[in-house]
Design an enzyme around this catalytic site. Structure first.
Site, PDB file in Angstrom:
ATOM      1  N   CYS A  71     -19.800  -9.120 -58.851  1.00 40.59           N
ATOM      2  CA  CYS A  71     -18.540  -9.365 -59.554  1.00 40.59           C
ATOM      3  C   CYS A  71     -17.469  -9.476 -58.484  1.00 40.59           C
ATOM      4  O   CYS A  71     -17.055  -8.468 -57.920  1.00 40.59           O
ATOM      5  CB  CYS A  71     -18.223  -8.232 -60.529  1.00 40.59           C
ATOM      6  SG  CYS A  71     -16.595  -8.419 -61.292  1.00 40.59           S
ATOM      7  N   CYS A 117     -13.894  -7.774 -59.645  1.00 43.40           N
ATOM      8  CA  CYS A 117     -13.723  -6.315 -59.786  1.00 43.40           C
ATOM      9  C   CYS A 117     -15.082  -5.652 -59.630  1.00 43.40           C
ATOM     10  O   CYS A 117     -15.647  -5.694 -58.548  1.00 43.40           O
ATOM     11  CB  CYS A 117     -13.025  -5.964 -61.096  1.00 43.40           C
ATOM     12  SG  CYS A 117     -13.653  -6.809 -62.556  1.00 43.40           S
ATOM     13  N   SER A 118     -15.600  -5.046 -60.694  1.00 42.13           N
ATOM     14  CA  SER A 118     -16.902  -4.370 -60.564  1.00 42.13           C
ATOM     15  C   SER A 118     -17.675  -4.451 -61.870  1.00 42.13           C
ATOM     16  O   SER A 118     -18.366  -3.506 -62.230  1.00 42.13           O
ATOM     17  CB  SER A 118     -16.702  -2.916 -60.150  1.00 42.13           C
ATOM     18  OG  SER A 118     -15.876  -2.264 -61.103  1.00 42.13           O
ATOM     19  N   CYS A 119     -17.603  -5.578 -62.587  1.00 40.14           N
ATOM     20  CA  CYS A 119     -18.317  -5.739 -63.853  1.00 40.14           C
ATOM     21  C   CYS A 119     -19.811  -5.514 -63.627  1.00 40.14           C
ATOM     22  O   CYS A 119     -20.396  -6.042 -62.676  1.00 40.14           O
ATOM     23  CB  CYS A 119     -18.083  -7.137 -64.414  1.00 40.14           C
ATOM     24  SG  CYS A 119     -16.357  -7.409 -64.838  1.00 40.14           S
TER      25      CYS A 119
END
Lengths: 113, 211
Positions: free
Chosen positions: B116, B119-121
């Protein structure tokens, strides 16, 4: 322009797709635009041309949702790009690919002027 | 023997970590204020908040491994999993909530890896919390540009004729890699298959090792 091969998925989108303008296999270009606020179209793909891999469904518009507004639902696509298209001569393996989710309002037909 | 060389070490020989007792940040203060208002107004309770945290902590890559192992032994389940990941994980008792799961299959032509960049999906409802490296700027920026170098740093050298397909989770979907079932696992029961499916295999930075 370097376009990847796409095999259309043998199943329909599991989420209501709305009225998508593009379908699997269509060549599309990510708009090279700049807009303020919360955007989920990464910089490194703006202006790049790829092929729609699948229609995911229609989902809330992130630019509106981020500010608590209801911007309606917009078709969301998975678009496939070649490394050659994204990184040009810096691509270590030109035929490797990147799939990313791009909303319809960030896409135009690849042959649009 | 001078003692002051060791003043920054604990008796076990490890450095002391600084205490996290600095002043609250703006957003920490905001979180506490919103939480207290929600509780005071009867919208939620502390018990509900704790239950949600515990539910998050109960999820782990072992859940995803069970889904992968089922797909390896049951072709009809695999077809349903590829068509609608969230509906299929529910069949095994795993609750997707709002997560829209897309399962991507490794084949003898394609190796998938998930990142991702924004962000940090991460498919938390199936795999639990993401590893710290998944959220680093290095992993997020390099995986879309030089995936084979990143994978080799994880110890994964891919065959030259495999195409690497990177998945950037930029919006509403979350991704799980369905690894190839390794040779030498013929006849293995589902439980044993699940044990070789690690978290990293389902992110795509490793492949199952039956040894």
């Amino acid at each position: 322009m370097s376009l990847p091969r796409v095999d259309p998925p043998p199943f329909p989108p599991p989420y209501p797709p709305g009225n998508p303008r593009f379908g699997s296999g269509d060549a599309v270009r990510v708009r090279p635009g700049i807009a303020p606020g919360h955007i989920r179209t990464p910089w490194y793909l703006r202006g790049k041309t790829g092929v729609v891999e699948r229609v995911c469904g229609a989902f809330g518009k992130p630019e509106e949702l981020a500010y608590g507004r209801d911007g309606g639902r917009v078709p969301l696509y998975r678009v496939r790009f070649t490394m050659q298209e994204v990184w040009g001569g810096k691509a270590s393996r030109p035929d490797d690919t990147i799939d990313a989710e791009i909303f319809e309002h960030w896409l135009e037909a690849a042959d649009a002027p | 023997m001078p003692h002051d060389h060791h003043d920054h070490l604990s008796p076990s020989g490890h450095p002391y970590r600084p205490d996290n007792d600095e002043a609250l940040s703006y957003w920490q203060t905001m979180e506490i204020a919103v939480r207290e208002l929600l509780v005071e107004n009867g919208i939620t309770t502390l018990a509900e908040i704790n239950e949600q945290i515990e539910a998050m902590d109960r999820r782990s890559p072992a859940d995803g491994a069970k889904v992968v192992a089922r797909a390896w032994v049951d072709p009809a389940f695999k077809a349903r999993l590829l068509a609608d990941g969230s509906a299929a994980m529910k069949e095994l008792g795993f609750e997707p909530d709002f997560m829209k799961l897309v399962v991507v299959e490794n084949t003898d032509e394609v190796h998938n890896v998930v990142v991702c960049t924004l962000c940090s999906c991460y498919p938390r409802n199936l795999l639990g919390l993401p590893p710290d490296w998944y959220k680093t700027r290095a992993y997020r920026s390099r995986t879309v540009k030089e995936p084979r170098t990143v994978l080799s740093e994880f110890g994964l050298e891919l065959a030259h004729d495999l195409r690497v397909q990177v998945h950037d989770s930029t919006a509403d979907m979350r991704y799980l890699v369905l690894p190839r079932r390794p040779d030498g696992t013929e006849g293995w029961p589902e439980e044993k298959l699940a044990q070789i499916v690690t978290r990293d295999c389902m992110i795509g930075v490793a492949v199952p090792n039956p040894a």
